[in-house]
Design an enzyme around this catalytic site. Structure first.
Site, PDB file in Angstrom:
ATOM      1  N   HIS A  95       0.731  -1.212   0.214  1.00 25.32           N
ATOM      2  CA  HIS A  95       0.046   0.079   0.259  1.00 25.32           C
ATOM      3  C   HIS A  95       0.996   1.321   0.594  1.00 25.32           C
ATOM      4  O   HIS A  95       1.333   1.436   0.149  1.00 25.32           O
ATOM      5  CB  HIS A  95      -1.013   0.315   1.507  1.00 25.32           C
ATOM      6  CG  HIS A  95      -1.879   1.381   1.144  1.00 25.32           C
ATOM      7  ND1 HIS A  95      -2.036   2.070   1.383  1.00 25.32           N
ATOM      8  CD2 HIS A  95      -3.201   0.942   0.908  1.00 25.32           C
ATOM      9  CE1 HIS A  95      -3.047   3.260   1.566  1.00 25.32           C
ATOM     10  NE2 HIS A  95      -3.590   2.446   0.860  1.00 25.32           N
ATOM     11  N   GLU A 167      -4.019   1.842  -7.058  1.00 28.14           N
ATOM     12  CA  GLU A 167      -4.950   2.657  -5.881  1.00 28.14           C
ATOM     13  C   GLU A 167      -4.211   4.318  -6.639  1.00 28.14           C
ATOM     14  O   GLU A 167      -2.554   4.543  -5.945  1.00 28.14           O
ATOM     15  CB  GLU A 167      -4.789   2.605  -4.658  1.00 28.14           C
ATOM     16  CG  GLU A 167      -5.264   1.611  -4.336  1.00 28.14           C
ATOM     17  CD  GLU A 167      -5.665   1.210  -3.049  1.00 28.14           C
ATOM     18  OE1 GLU A 167      -6.876   1.068  -2.535  1.00 28.14           O
ATOM     19  OE2 GLU A 167      -4.950   1.921  -1.987  1.00 28.14           O
ATOM     20  N   GLY A 236     -11.663   2.088   1.716  1.00 30.82           N
ATOM     21  CA  GLY A 236     -11.322   2.851   3.169  1.00 30.82           C
ATOM     22  C   GLY A 236     -12.450   3.423   3.773  1.00 30.82           C
ATOM     23  O   GLY A 236     -13.265   2.347   4.114  1.00 30.82           O
TER      24      GLY A 236
HETATM   25  P1  PGA Z   1      -9.746   5.809   1.428  1.00 27.96           P
HETATM   26  O1  PGA Z   1      -9.064   4.923   1.410  1.00 27.96           O
HETATM   27  O2  PGA Z   1     -10.966   4.722   0.629  1.00 27.96           O
HETATM   28  O3  PGA Z   1     -10.561   5.884   2.729  1.00 27.96           O
HETATM   29  O4  PGA Z   1      -9.435   6.750   0.556  1.00 27.96           O
HETATM   30  C1  PGA Z   1      -8.136   3.527  -0.021  1.00 27.96           C
HETATM   31  C2  PGA Z   1      -7.188   2.614   0.677  1.00 27.96           C
HETATM   32  O5  PGA Z   1      -6.180   3.869   0.852  1.00 27.96           O
HETATM   33  O6  PGA Z   1      -7.302   1.803   0.180  1.00 27.96           O
END
Ligand code: PGA
Length: 257
Positions: A95, A167, A236
């Site tokens: 990540h 992402e 998230g």
């Molecule tokens: P978020 O996080 O949906 O809060 O933007 C996504 C992630 O980092 O996987």
């Protein structure tokens, strides 16, 4: 029809008691969902408990990280052997928050992917460019580097088990997701890169799994999941509230291709 993927990263948002409470609400309401792949990624400290709570549901449980070593003098690390003992099925690897704050590199990510695959865990492997790279038109170059380095020494059969989570760093933790058409075009690029990498070994109709993450919400989930190259979403913040979770689950079920 494709089997869409809906994954949730809980990051460090819940303390253990809150994660347990959330998991119990999901377990109470969720029915057996055969046509959708579901997973949640709690903190290490609560993995065993959440895994027990969700045991009879369709939601699999994964870790947010793991060591590439199995055993030894690695203070603070968590071994794949412990994850297997807890019946963990997924593990998130690379990540952008881990790359940024904890010095993860393409090389360590490659070692973790190999270890996860060796033990039959499904890796959720995160890739994506930052704002600066996007503004300098380096998105494709960055993704190519991240993917090729991370997949070094990994054969096609293992690569097909990986969930590739696109992402873009600039879209994580914001109020809006990346533009849907931008995500679709980028997923198309990632798919063609993977097909090219494994060109001699991939048969027609065989596919890689590609999900999008970064500010996915009840507002944008339908538009994203409808696109042909977006196989699922990785959420998230919007998944932390049970109402949001169930709303997104319904959106994914009702809009799958
Ligand atoms: P978020 O996080 O949906 O809060 O933007 C996504 C992630 O980092 O996987």
């Amino acid at each position: 029809m494709k089997r869409p993927i809906f994954g949730c990263g809980w990051k460090m948002y819940f303390k253990d008691s809150e994660a347990i409470e959330h998991a119990n609400i999901l377990a109470d309401k969720i029915s057996v969902e055969e046509n959708i792949e579901l997973y949640v990624l709690p903190s290490f400290t609560v993995l065993r408990e959440v895994s027990k709570i969700l045991k009879d549901t369709s939601i699999s449980v994964g870790a947010q990280n793991m060591s590439w070593n199995e055993k030894g003098a690695y203070t603070g690390e968590v071994s794949v052997l412990s994850l297997k003992e807890m019946d963990i099925k997924y593990v998130e690897i690379g990540h952008s928050e881990r790359r940024k704050y904890f010095a993860e590199t393409d090389k360590t990510i490659n070692k973790k992917l190999k270890k996860a695959l060796e033990y039959d865990l499904v890796p959720v492997f995160c890739i994506g460019e930052n704002a600066n790279e996007k503004n300098n038109n380096l998105t494709e170059e960055v993704l190519t580097r991240q993917i090729q380095n991370a997949l070094e020494g990994i054969g096609v059969n293992d690569a097909k088990k990986i969930i590739f989570a696109y992402e873009p760093v600039w879209a994580i933790g914001k109020s809006d997701a990346a533009n849907v058409d931008y995500v679709e075009v980028t997923h198309k690029f990632i798919r063609s890169l993977l097909r090219f990498n494994y060109s001699s070994q991939i048969n027609d109709g065989e596919e890689f799994k590609l999900v999008y993450g970064g500010s996915v919400s009840t507002e944008n989930a339908a538009d994203l999941i409808e696109k042909p190259n977006i196989d699922g979403i990785f959420v998230g913040r919007a998944s932390l509230d049970p109402n949001g979770y169930f709303e997104i689950l319904n959106i994914v079920k009702n809009n799958s291709k």
